[in-house]
Design a protein around this motif. Sequence first.
Motif, PDB file in Angstrom:
ATOM      1  N   ASP A  66       0.844  -1.202   0.000  1.00 44.33           N
ATOM      2  CA  ASP A  66       0.000   0.000   0.000  1.00 44.33           C
ATOM      3  C   ASP A  66       0.875   1.246   0.000  1.00 44.33           C
ATOM      4  O   ASP A  66       1.890   1.305   0.702  1.00 44.33           O
ATOM      5  N   GLY A  69      -2.737   5.414  -0.278  1.00 37.22           N
ATOM      6  CA  GLY A  69      -4.138   5.043  -0.499  1.00 37.22           C
ATOM      7  C   GLY A  69      -4.351   4.093  -1.658  1.00 37.22           C
ATOM      8  O   GLY A  69      -5.494   3.750  -1.967  1.00 37.22           O
ATOM      9  N   TRP A  70      -3.269   3.671  -2.298  1.00 34.33           N
ATOM     10  CA  TRP A  70      -3.366   2.715  -3.403  1.00 34.33           C
ATOM     11  C   TRP A  70      -2.755   1.389  -2.998  1.00 34.33           C
ATOM     12  O   TRP A  70      -1.866   1.328  -2.150  1.00 34.33           O
ATOM     13  N   ARG A  71      -3.217   0.324  -3.651  1.00 33.41           N
ATOM     14  CA  ARG A  71      -2.642  -1.002  -3.475  1.00 33.41           C
ATOM     15  C   ARG A  71      -1.967  -1.379  -4.790  1.00 33.41           C
ATOM     16  O   ARG A  71      -2.611  -1.417  -5.845  1.00 33.41           O
ATOM     17  N   ARG A  73       0.231  -4.223  -6.909  1.00 30.85           N
ATOM     18  CA  ARG A  73       0.541  -5.654  -6.881  1.00 30.85           C
ATOM     19  C   ARG A  73       0.733  -6.176  -8.304  1.00 30.85           C
ATOM     20  O   ARG A  73       0.063  -5.738  -9.236  1.00 30.85           O
ATOM     21  N   SER A  82      -2.890  -1.463  -9.994  1.00 29.96           N
ATOM     22  CA  SER A  82      -3.116  -0.528  -8.890  1.00 29.96           C
ATOM     23  C   SER A  82      -4.615  -0.451  -8.622  1.00 29.96           C
ATOM     24  O   SER A  82      -5.408  -0.336  -9.556  1.00 29.96           O
ATOM     25  N   SER A  85      -6.527   0.980  -1.842  1.00 32.57           N
ATOM     26  CA  SER A  85      -6.163   0.072  -0.754  1.00 32.57           C
ATOM     27  C   SER A  85      -7.418  -0.272   0.049  1.00 32.57           C
ATOM     28  O   SER A  85      -8.427   0.445   0.002  1.00 32.57           O
ATOM     29  N   SER A  86      -7.352  -1.373   0.792  1.00 32.42           N
ATOM     30  CA  SER A  86      -8.510  -1.797   1.594  1.00 32.42           C
ATOM     31  C   SER A  86      -8.886  -0.715   2.594  1.00 32.42           C
ATOM     32  O   SER A  86     -10.070  -0.423   2.812  1.00 32.42           O
ATOM     33  N   GLU A  87      -7.888  -0.098   3.211  1.00 31.28           N
ATOM     34  CA  GLU A  87      -8.140   0.959   4.192  1.00 31.28           C
ATOM     35  C   GLU A  87      -8.796   2.164   3.545  1.00 31.28           C
ATOM     36  O   GLU A  87      -9.730   2.760   4.093  1.00 31.28           O
ATOM     37  N   ASN A  88      -8.326   2.530   2.363  1.00 29.41           N
ATOM     38  CA  ASN A  88      -8.880   3.676   1.655  1.00 29.41           C
ATOM     39  C   ASN A  88     -10.315   3.412   1.221  1.00 29.41           C
ATOM     40  O   ASN A  88     -11.192   4.280   1.335  1.00 29.41           O
ATOM     41  N   HIS A 124      -8.733   8.116  -7.728  1.00 29.39           N
ATOM     42  CA  HIS A 124      -8.457   6.745  -8.166  1.00 29.39           C
ATOM     43  C   HIS A 124      -8.799   6.495  -9.635  1.00 29.39           C
ATOM     44  O   HIS A 124      -8.940   5.347 -10.043  1.00 29.39           O
ATOM     45  N   CYS A 127      -6.929   3.824 -11.528  1.00 30.39           N
ATOM     46  CA  CYS A 127      -6.883   2.475 -10.949  1.00 30.39           C
ATOM     47  C   CYS A 127      -7.826   1.508 -11.661  1.00 30.39           C
ATOM     48  O   CYS A 127      -8.738   1.913 -12.377  1.00 30.39           O
TER      49      CYS A 127
END
Length: 201
Positions: A66, A69-71, A73, A82, A85-88, A124, A127
């Motif tokens: 993360d 605010g992005w994940r 992988r 991209s 993120s889960s938190e975002n 986002h 993304c």
Amino acid sequence: MAIKPRLFAQNESPRGIRYADDAVFILKPDADLKRLRADIGEFLKSRGLKINEAKTKVSKARDGFDFLGWRFRVNSRGVFKSTPSSENYAGIKTKIKETWKSGLSTELRLKRIAAQVRGWRQYHKSCDMKKHSLWPHENWMWHKLRAEKRRMATIEAEKALSMATRGKTPIKGAAKRQLTSEQVRKAFPSVPWKVNGLGID
């Protein structure tokens, strides 16, 4: 972030990405991680700073990480993705519900939610959003708004509905549901998506 290049050969210099006090380093599998951490520590120490060990993490590209605010992988096909993120993602859902329950007027709540959603989607827009739709929350709000309208059995509400129909018979049934849908659509504005190489493959 300029991490003393003298400690690395030219062909193995780490690539760093920094925003304010957050940073990510992209390393090759055979990179000397211990030396990099020591180098970063030296760089920060000379400026009266130090590494926050609680927020420092080493992860493989396929496991993801993360950042801002992005994940990020790399999937099983080797494509770099991209997503929020889960938190975002959880954060925007919480904001929507908290704003709806704030006790403000319906119009003001809808405007504030629209600003939150527009800002989140704009942030986002590059993304891959296939698994991060806000449709469940649009549906949740539609039912909440409908329930609220049912409780508005007041002269003021009937007057507002009459004005909306320009003097015609107050709208009922399907027409009221359509009005609710239009209000919810305004609260969840779309933005032009610009998914780049980090997104849709």
